[in-house]
Design a protein around this motif. Sequence first.
Motif, mmCIF file in Angstrom:
data_model
loop_
_atom_site.group_PDB
_atom_site.id
_atom_site.type_symbol
_atom_site.label_atom_id
_atom_site.label_comp_id
_atom_site.label_asym_id
_atom_site.label_seq_id
_atom_site.Cartn_x
_atom_site.Cartn_y
_atom_site.Cartn_z
ATOM 1 N N THR A 224 0.761 -1.531 -0.168
ATOM 2 C CA THR A 224 0.056 -0.298 0.119
ATOM 3 C C THR A 224 0.500 1.493 0.019
ATOM 4 O OG1 THR A 224 -1.449 -1.174 1.316
ATOM 5 C CG2 THR A 224 -1.593 1.116 1.320
ATOM 6 N N HIS A 225 0.375 2.163 -0.481
ATOM 7 C CA HIS A 225 0.954 3.661 -0.877
ATOM 8 C C HIS A 225 0.684 4.102 0.011
ATOM 9 C CE1 HIS A 225 3.760 2.254 -4.863
ATOM 10 N NE2 HIS A 225 2.540 2.332 -4.727
ATOM 11 N N VAL A 226 0.904 4.597 0.842
ATOM 12 C CA VAL A 226 0.103 5.825 1.716
ATOM 13 C C VAL A 226 0.845 7.052 1.650
ATOM 14 C CG1 VAL A 226 -0.020 6.341 4.051
ATOM 15 C CG2 VAL A 226 -0.049 4.003 3.541
ATOM 16 N N CYS A 227 0.205 8.133 0.541
ATOM 17 C CA CYS A 227 0.856 9.058 0.255
ATOM 18 C C CYS A 227 1.004 10.431 1.246
ATOM 19 C CB CYS A 227 -0.226 9.699 -0.653
ATOM 20 S SG CYS A 227 -0.007 8.557 -2.312
ATOM 21 N N LEU A 228 2.267 11.104 1.059
ATOM 22 C CA LEU A 228 2.017 12.249 2.014
ATOM 23 C C LEU A 228 2.166 14.307 1.500
ATOM 24 C CD1 LEU A 228 2.538 12.194 5.518
ATOM 25 C CD2 LEU A 228 4.514 12.505 5.496
ATOM 26 N N ARG A 229 1.457 14.376 1.565
ATOM 27 C CA ARG A 229 2.208 15.316 0.045
ATOM 28 C C ARG A 229 2.594 16.356 1.123
ATOM 29 N NH1 ARG A 229 -3.205 16.433 -3.571
ATOM 30 N NH2 ARG A 229 -4.017 14.536 -4.545
ATOM 31 N N ALA A 230 3.047 16.384 1.754
ATOM 32 C CA ALA A 230 4.208 17.714 2.660
ATOM 33 C C ALA A 230 4.308 16.704 4.152
ATOM 34 C CB ALA A 230 3.313 18.648 3.472
ATOM 35 N N VAL A 231 5.683 17.279 3.839
ATOM 36 C CA VAL A 231 6.244 16.788 5.271
ATOM 37 C C VAL A 231 6.277 17.650 6.427
ATOM 38 C CG1 VAL A 231 8.514 15.758 6.385
ATOM 39 C CG2 VAL A 231 8.219 15.269 3.561
ATOM 40 N N ASP A 232 5.636 16.717 7.186
ATOM 41 C CA ASP A 232 4.494 17.563 8.273
ATOM 42 C C ASP A 232 5.133 16.245 9.386
ATOM 43 O OD1 ASP A 232 3.229 18.544 11.087
ATOM 44 O OD2 ASP A 232 1.650 18.503 9.345
ATOM 45 N N PRO A 233 5.744 16.000 11.137
ATOM 46 C CA PRO A 233 6.174 15.634 11.605
ATOM 47 C C PRO A 233 5.035 14.889 12.630
ATOM 48 C CG PRO A 233 8.028 17.115 11.412
ATOM 49 C CD PRO A 233 7.140 17.781 10.147
ATOM 50 N N ALA A 234 4.481 15.793 12.523
ATOM 51 C CA ALA A 234 3.212 15.879 13.453
ATOM 52 C C ALA A 234 1.891 13.959 12.726
ATOM 53 C CB ALA A 234 1.755 16.207 13.795
ATOM 54 N N VAL A 235 2.589 14.862 11.467
ATOM 55 C CA VAL A 235 0.800 13.682 10.463
ATOM 56 C C VAL A 235 2.103 12.627 10.701
ATOM 57 C CG1 VAL A 235 0.014 13.208 8.772
ATOM 58 C CG2 VAL A 235 -0.153 15.419 9.583
ATOM 59 N N THR A 246 4.751 0.283 7.727
ATOM 60 C CA THR A 246 6.154 -0.639 7.939
ATOM 61 C C THR A 246 6.931 -0.163 7.501
ATOM 62 O OG1 THR A 246 5.507 -1.261 5.851
ATOM 63 C CG2 THR A 246 3.918 -2.655 7.547
ATOM 64 N N HIS A 247 7.047 0.736 6.320
ATOM 65 C CA HIS A 247 8.179 1.631 6.063
ATOM 66 C C HIS A 247 8.404 3.053 5.276
ATOM 67 C CE1 HIS A 247 8.358 -3.089 4.411
ATOM 68 N NE2 HIS A 247 9.410 -2.923 4.504
ATOM 69 N N LEU A 248 9.330 3.702 5.025
ATOM 70 C CA LEU A 248 9.543 4.543 4.847
ATOM 71 C C LEU A 248 10.631 5.143 4.162
ATOM 72 C CD1 LEU A 248 11.166 6.391 6.867
ATOM 73 C CD2 LEU A 248 8.672 6.750 8.596
ATOM 74 N N SER A 249 10.865 6.394 3.812
ATOM 75 C CA SER A 249 11.855 6.583 3.190
ATOM 76 C C SER A 249 12.723 8.070 3.639
ATOM 77 C CB SER A 249 12.541 5.930 1.804
ATOM 78 O OG SER A 249 12.477 4.759 1.286
ATOM 79 N N GLY A 250 13.652 8.478 3.814
ATOM 80 C CA GLY A 250 13.887 9.939 3.689
ATOM 81 C C GLY A 250 16.014 10.355 4.106
ATOM 82 N N ALA A 251 15.712 11.479 3.390
ATOM 83 C CA ALA A 251 17.123 11.799 3.710
ATOM 84 C C ALA A 251 17.239 11.859 4.995
ATOM 85 C CB ALA A 251 17.741 13.313 2.733
ATOM 86 N N PRO A 252 18.647 12.222 5.567
ATOM 87 C CA PRO A 252 18.499 11.988 7.122
ATOM 88 C C PRO A 252 18.451 13.565 7.799
ATOM 89 C CG PRO A 252 21.152 11.819 6.333
ATOM 90 C CD PRO A 252 19.938 11.967 4.959
ATOM 91 N N ALA A 253 18.567 14.383 6.687
ATOM 92 C CA ALA A 253 17.492 15.765 8.077
ATOM 93 C C ALA A 253 16.319 14.733 7.765
ATOM 94 C CB ALA A 253 17.954 16.987 6.873
ATOM 95 N N LEU A 257 13.927 15.584 11.442
ATOM 96 C CA LEU A 257 12.672 16.157 12.228
ATOM 97 C C LEU A 257 11.952 15.074 13.191
ATOM 98 C CD1 LEU A 257 11.889 17.931 8.539
ATOM 99 C CD2 LEU A 257 12.284 18.941 10.426
ATOM 100 N N ILE A 258 11.866 13.747 11.889
ATOM 101 C CA ILE A 258 10.695 12.925 13.176
ATOM 102 C C ILE A 258 11.528 12.938 14.201
ATOM 103 C CG2 ILE A 258 10.227 10.283 12.522
ATOM 104 C CD1 ILE A 258 10.495 10.643 9.449
ATOM 105 N N SER A 259 13.059 12.293 14.329
ATOM 106 C CA SER A 259 13.611 11.730 15.341
ATOM 107 C C SER A 259 13.155 12.857 16.893
ATOM 108 C CB SER A 259 14.570 11.161 15.275
ATOM 109 O OG SER A 259 15.464 12.737 15.469
ATOM 110 N N ARG A 461 20.399 21.218 18.632
ATOM 111 C CA ARG A 461 18.679 20.798 19.341
ATOM 112 C C ARG A 461 17.788 21.426 20.025
ATOM 113 N NH1 ARG A 461 18.741 16.064 18.698
ATOM 114 N NH2 ARG A 461 20.653 15.816 18.717
ATOM 115 N N PRO A 462 17.237 22.077 19.487
ATOM 116 C CA PRO A 462 15.729 22.486 20.248
ATOM 117 C C PRO A 462 15.856 22.098 21.904
ATOM 118 C CG PRO A 462 14.876 21.664 18.596
ATOM 119 C CD PRO A 462 16.156 21.393 18.776
#
Length: 516
Positions: A224-235, A246-253, A257-259, A461-462
Amino acid sequence: MDQLGFEPLTPVAFIRRSMHVHGENIAVVDGDRTFTYEQFGARSLALTGVLAAYGVRPGDRVAALCTNSHVMLELHNAVPMRGAVLVPLNIRLAVDELAYIVEHSGATLLVTTDELVAAAREVCERTGTRLLVAGETYESAVASAAPATVDVDDERALLAINYTSGTTGRPKGVMYHHRGAYLQALAMAFHAGLTSDSRYLWTLPMFHCNGWCFTWAVTAAGGTHVCLRAVDPAVIWRRLRGDGITHLSGAPAVLRLISDADGAAGPRLAATVRVGTGGAPPSPALLRRFEALNMSVQHLYGLTETFGPIVVNDWQSRWDAGSPETVARLKARQGVGNVIATPVRVVDAEGRDVPADARTSGEIAVRGNNVMLGYYRDAEATAAAVPDGWFRTGDLAVRHPDGYIEITDRRKDVIISGGENIASVEVERVLDGHPAVLESAVVGVPDERWGEVPVAYVSVRPGSAVSAEELVAFVRTHLAGFKVPKAFVFGEIPKTSTGKTQKHLLRGQARDKDLH
């Protein structure tokens, strides 16, 4: 005479299979809309008829200015099924840049999602390109159009043109072929462990290397493709905790944001999420944070010119017995060629393989099925990048005795200070290990005495604070004195749209401010 058993390879074969094998499975989730594979396949086939009605013929280029959406996924199937060439556009570019790419590629049609209509209209006005907005007109056309597909008879035919980020000049059009995308998609499905139960969260831009070919890989697996139209950490965290991702991909940047989002402060994820990262070397500190969240990170390496990740850190289970520090260090290596890649080389200036001693640096060189056809309308740049049949990536690396490669720096980012080479990546990894540092970037600036000296840009870091003096002391405990940055600049670090640090901007800022 037909070759018995031969069928040209093309990634559109995956949607044709999955709409029959996985027809009732959910193929796409896009906001409040969901499509089964039977529906997704039917929509993709109908879209070929819509493209034909807009005058798209085999060989024509179709530009896509789309968010991560069902529309972009449908275009990844329909455009090649029409025999046309997909030109994914970076949605973060300025109108001038988009107009250049549309004009250079010769696109006759631009398809856009409604979030980007204003920019798309301006581009079309400048270039004379036809526009199709993915709104009511699009939906009614898809609902009524008859398929107008064209069989692929040459697996090395042009499939897509992906433009480089162009951080230091005009972007170059990287030409992809059907065979390469088909094989790369299978490699991504294999290394990520995708199945029909997988739910892939689209934190990676689909416009970037065709989403590292996961636009086809997830479909091949029937996931299943779960689309995310904008990178929003809360979403992202709502999806991670509530949607069985189960899976995602992205640059370290993006991973940072996620961590560092509020959602990461909750309980450890119940089920392991597999994460692919590339675009810049992830620090061991970042990898340890993700392990604590029950997110298993696999380091990938590639370029636009290699259909995305051509190298994977193929994890060996015996390494699990190592200390957390050892495991993080091994995971930070780039790895070996993926399952369909020609073995990757590390070569010296004369094109000879460097010894596998983890010390001798050379340039990464690649060739094979998942390497571009060349740069569109730029034979000179193609010849310069492939001097002897092997594409030179511009990245410097060492080869370890076990054959795994590890990037030491971009060739242009090596700092030569007093005759000594300083790998900016090495200094960045140390800085990123400080608990107050979110991320860092180290560049060289001219110096009358030493030729060049390192300067560090640091994002804190904040909620944390750290001084330049503290960081100097911290780096000195890990590295030789000549590698310690001579100045520190605190603030946000500029990035390209794909998460790569724009070091050319930082070097310019450092020179202008005489930072050393």
